[in-house]
Design a protein around this motif. Structure first.
Motif, PDB file in Angstrom:
ATOM      1  N   ALA B 299       0.837  -1.198   0.000  1.00  0.00           N
ATOM      2  CA  ALA B 299       0.000   0.000   0.000  1.00  0.00           C
ATOM      3  C   ALA B 299       0.870   1.246   0.000  1.00  0.00           C
ATOM      4  O   ALA B 299       0.610   2.219  -0.737  1.00  0.00           O
ATOM      5  CB  ALA B 299      -0.930  -0.021   1.219  1.00  0.00           C
ATOM      6  N   GLY B 300       1.922   1.227   0.800  1.00  0.00           N
ATOM      7  CA  GLY B 300       2.838   2.367   0.859  1.00  0.00           C
ATOM      8  C   GLY B 300       3.565   2.573  -0.467  1.00  0.00           C
ATOM      9  O   GLY B 300       3.713   3.702  -0.943  1.00  0.00           O
ATOM     10  N   ILE B 301       4.030   1.493  -1.049  1.00  0.00           N
ATOM     11  CA  ILE B 301       4.743   1.564  -2.336  1.00  0.00           C
ATOM     12  C   ILE B 301       3.839   2.176  -3.402  1.00  0.00           C
ATOM     13  O   ILE B 301       4.247   3.070  -4.157  1.00  0.00           O
ATOM     14  CB  ILE B 301       5.186   0.138  -2.756  1.00  0.00           C
ATOM     15  CG1 ILE B 301       6.293  -0.390  -1.848  1.00  0.00           C
ATOM     16  CG2 ILE B 301       5.590   0.090  -4.226  1.00  0.00           C
ATOM     17  CD1 ILE B 301       7.635   0.282  -2.004  1.00  0.00           C
ATOM     18  N   GLU B 302       2.592   1.708  -3.465  1.00  0.00           N
ATOM     19  CA  GLU B 302       1.676   2.205  -4.489  1.00  0.00           C
ATOM     20  C   GLU B 302       1.299   3.668  -4.226  1.00  0.00           C
ATOM     21  O   GLU B 302       1.112   4.443  -5.158  1.00  0.00           O
ATOM     22  CB  GLU B 302       0.450   1.296  -4.577  1.00  0.00           C
ATOM     23  CG  GLU B 302       0.850  -0.104  -5.084  1.00  0.00           C
ATOM     24  CD  GLU B 302      -0.315  -1.043  -5.343  1.00  0.00           C
ATOM     25  OE1 GLU B 302      -0.356  -1.653  -6.417  1.00  0.00           O
ATOM     26  OE2 GLU B 302      -1.176  -1.188  -4.447  1.00  0.00           O
ATOM     27  N   ALA B 303       1.225   4.029  -2.936  1.00  0.00           N
ATOM     28  CA  ALA B 303       0.914   5.425  -2.599  1.00  0.00           C
ATOM     29  C   ALA B 303       2.034   6.373  -3.016  1.00  0.00           C
ATOM     30  O   ALA B 303       1.813   7.571  -3.183  1.00  0.00           O
ATOM     31  CB  ALA B 303       0.657   5.542  -1.095  1.00  0.00           C
TER      32      ALA B 303
END
Lengths: 404, 404
Positions: B299-303
């Protein structure tokens, strides 16, 4: 995720006891107790196998191993495995299906050259010696006459199953006169017995981290000279093993460090430290220390009325093989030492099972304290097996060696 | 002793620096940092490989590994080597020259099944998938129709080079419908992703100690069921390797403990402890922990505006493969993390070299602290490569996963 499977197979947690190994004095044929410095440095922070810092440590370690092997061979590295992994790496890289190898089988360990080579598809000429006796050059000469196609002669410098130090100079001369490769098993010898890979014209050599080098088990140092490397480069078929492919391993250790496998940084730290310790001591001093303590142990053993298995003049400093008189229970002696003294020694393999005990004094463990300790313990244990060593004779004999 | 050779080859002692490895956070594809309990117990007193106390430890460890594999397979043991040593042991014991194996090559690691099998003399049917995509059952079905003689189908449950979780149920059904053996590489998966060897009808499986199990590198757990064992027992020729001979290894680990090789007691202690820790946690809880932290990281990577390599729905919890936009220098990102944050992550292999970064959250390292740490570090490093993650977005996205 459809694959989620519940943990149906339960385990009784209380069936797994706390891990509290006894503190053993390891005087068997290896592993030996490592120097506390080795154990301490093993706990240094882990590094990944592709970390530039670890690459520098690999290079330092290869450099140190070249010193210990006394070689300038570029292809000097470790296989991640036990001593046999080094044997198999060297043999299966040099041999191709149908090649002939002559094995100088001095006992169980160098005898495994036969099995490893046969499994690699080679024809093996097996020169077995009488247990405790060295291989003579004329026997090898005859084998080469009978098998002029032989590509390799391989034997051990130090055979731990019989405590034999095999003289190599004449065997090297015969091997090279017939154009074959001279391969030496130094699993137990390297770091303990006088050897010099370049001066002795050894083409390929393998060792083990946990014996006279004095590190933990799990790494097998190997070194190959340019002639051996060319044999590998000229193979018709790829090496049968990916894991043991020495060209890949060389590239990982000494080249561009291209990924081959996940080496254990912590084991490499310990091996590096063990060789640093050896370097501080000096090779000649280290060889002499192993010789002195081995001599003292043997004097004590003989003073107790026991006999060495090995033919006089060929006894190995780092491991002493003691023949037991008929009817004496080897296992009772070993268990007595283990249970009452926390001392591990070795027994016999194969045809020697039950017939001898083997006492190793390797690396950090080769010291006067350990010689006296094991002799004193044996003096108390042996009478239960009907042997009657004269009280104090063993220690006096050892003492005489130290003060000669 | 005529062999005494002086230590002519000198080394400059001051060229070998003191060993002081940096304290890295290992968030690559393994090894991961081990639980301090594992490191501490590794320092327990050494035991010889033939010590009765060590035999009990081997038996406990095999018992624990059966639990981790979720199997009742008697032949459950460790090869002394890296994960590839486990792969090679399983494949070269099951394969004979001329046998056919179908390889589900999902990327670099399961792709090595091809090379290992070819070197063992097998014919390989290589089913390569698009990188990041799973192997479909109909492709395997067709391969079996084209190669009805195939003896083995082998693939990975978790392919670390692409971050792929491969569904296995349909592949198992197809494989067994065609009478072949179902072999699974779980080097990176075991202990981290849901798997159950017996329920999933896996005939042979190999793993690595240093990944989701959370121990040091150097041991490769393997398990084979009775059907696979019979294939080995019915071989026409001996296994090509002594070191990897599973019948010998099984006898040493689980039988009469007959000598095969010198296992490293200290590495076994650490592996045993790692599995004990997993047992205290519970398998489902452990799988869920890896899933949660993997989800939060993704989720962090995609954000941050980055994309996952893996096809949606097939992403691996324990390793996240992140595709980099054209022109972004992978090595600059990895070196920034390593040099400024002491964080190791992985790069791409083969065709993916320079095109992706890989972040592992395995074993002890799979925790919220590490997710937040690596996301925060990336947020600072990425702008130098021209990427412009929105400040705080990654941590907020990860946070949302933890609080959902």
């Amino acid at each position: 995720m459809t694959q989620l499977a519940a943990g149906h197979l339960k385990i009784q947690q209380d069936t797994i006891p706390e891990l509290n190994p006894s503190y053993r004095l390891l005087l068997g044929p290896g592993p030996c107790n490592v120097d506390p410095r080795v154990l301490r440095i093993t706990l240094s922070p882990q590094l990944g196998h592709l970390d530039p810092e670890f690459f520098a440590i690999l290079e330092d370690t290869a450099h140190l191993l070249r010193w210990m092997f006394q070689t300038k061979n570029e292809m000097t590295l470790c296989v991640s495995g036990s001593g046999f992994s080094g044997a198999e790496a060297v043999l299966c890289n040099l041999l191709e299906e149908g090649d002939t190898i002559i094995s100088g089988s001095l006992g169980f360990f160098s005898g495994q050259i036969v099995e490893i080579s046969q499994r690699a598809g080679a024809n093996v000429v097996n020169l077995e010696t009488e247990l405790g006796a060295p291989l003579e050059a004329d026997v090898l000469e005859q084998a080469f006459k009978d098998h002029p196609e032989a590509k390799i002669f391989a034997t051990a410098i130090a055979e731990t199953s019989t405590g034999l130090l095999q003289p190599l100079a004449e065997l090297e001369r015969v091997t090279h006169a017939h154009g074959a490769l001279f391969v030496v098993d130094a699993v137990c010898g390297l770091g303990g017995v006088p050897m010099n890979v370049d001066e002795m014209k050894i083409d390929a050599c393998y060792a083990g981290s946990q014996k006279s080098i004095g590190a933990l088990p799990g790494l097998a140092p190997v070194t190959l000279n340019e002639r051996a490397v060319q044999v590998i480069k000229n193979r018709k078929r790829p090496v049968q093993s990916y894991y043991f492919d020495l060209q890949y391993l060389h590239r990982y250790w000494n080249g561009d460090h291209n990924y081959h496998h996940t080496a254990c940084s912590n084991l490499v730290y310990g091996l590096r430290e063990a060789v640093c310790i050896a370097m501080e001591e000096g090779l000649e001093a280290r060889w002499a220390r192993h010789q002195l303590n081995g001599d003292a142990l043997k004097a004590g053993i003989e003073a107790m009325g026991l006999k060495l298995l090995t033919r006089p003049g060929y006894a190995l400093s780092v491991l002493t093989a003691v023949s037991l008189p008929e009817g004496v229970d080897e296992l009772a002696i070993r268990n007595g030492l283990l249970d009452e003294y926390n001392i591990e020694i070795g027994g016999g393999f194969g045809p020697l099972k039950g017939r001898l005990i083997r006492i190793g004094l390797m690396g950090y463990n080769s010291c006067r304290k350990n010689v006296d300790t094991v002799l004193a313990a044996l003096e108390h244990i042996l009478p239960r097996s009907g042997l009657t060593p004269q009280a104090g004779a063993a220690l006096a004999a050892a003492d005489a060696v130290y003060t000669r």
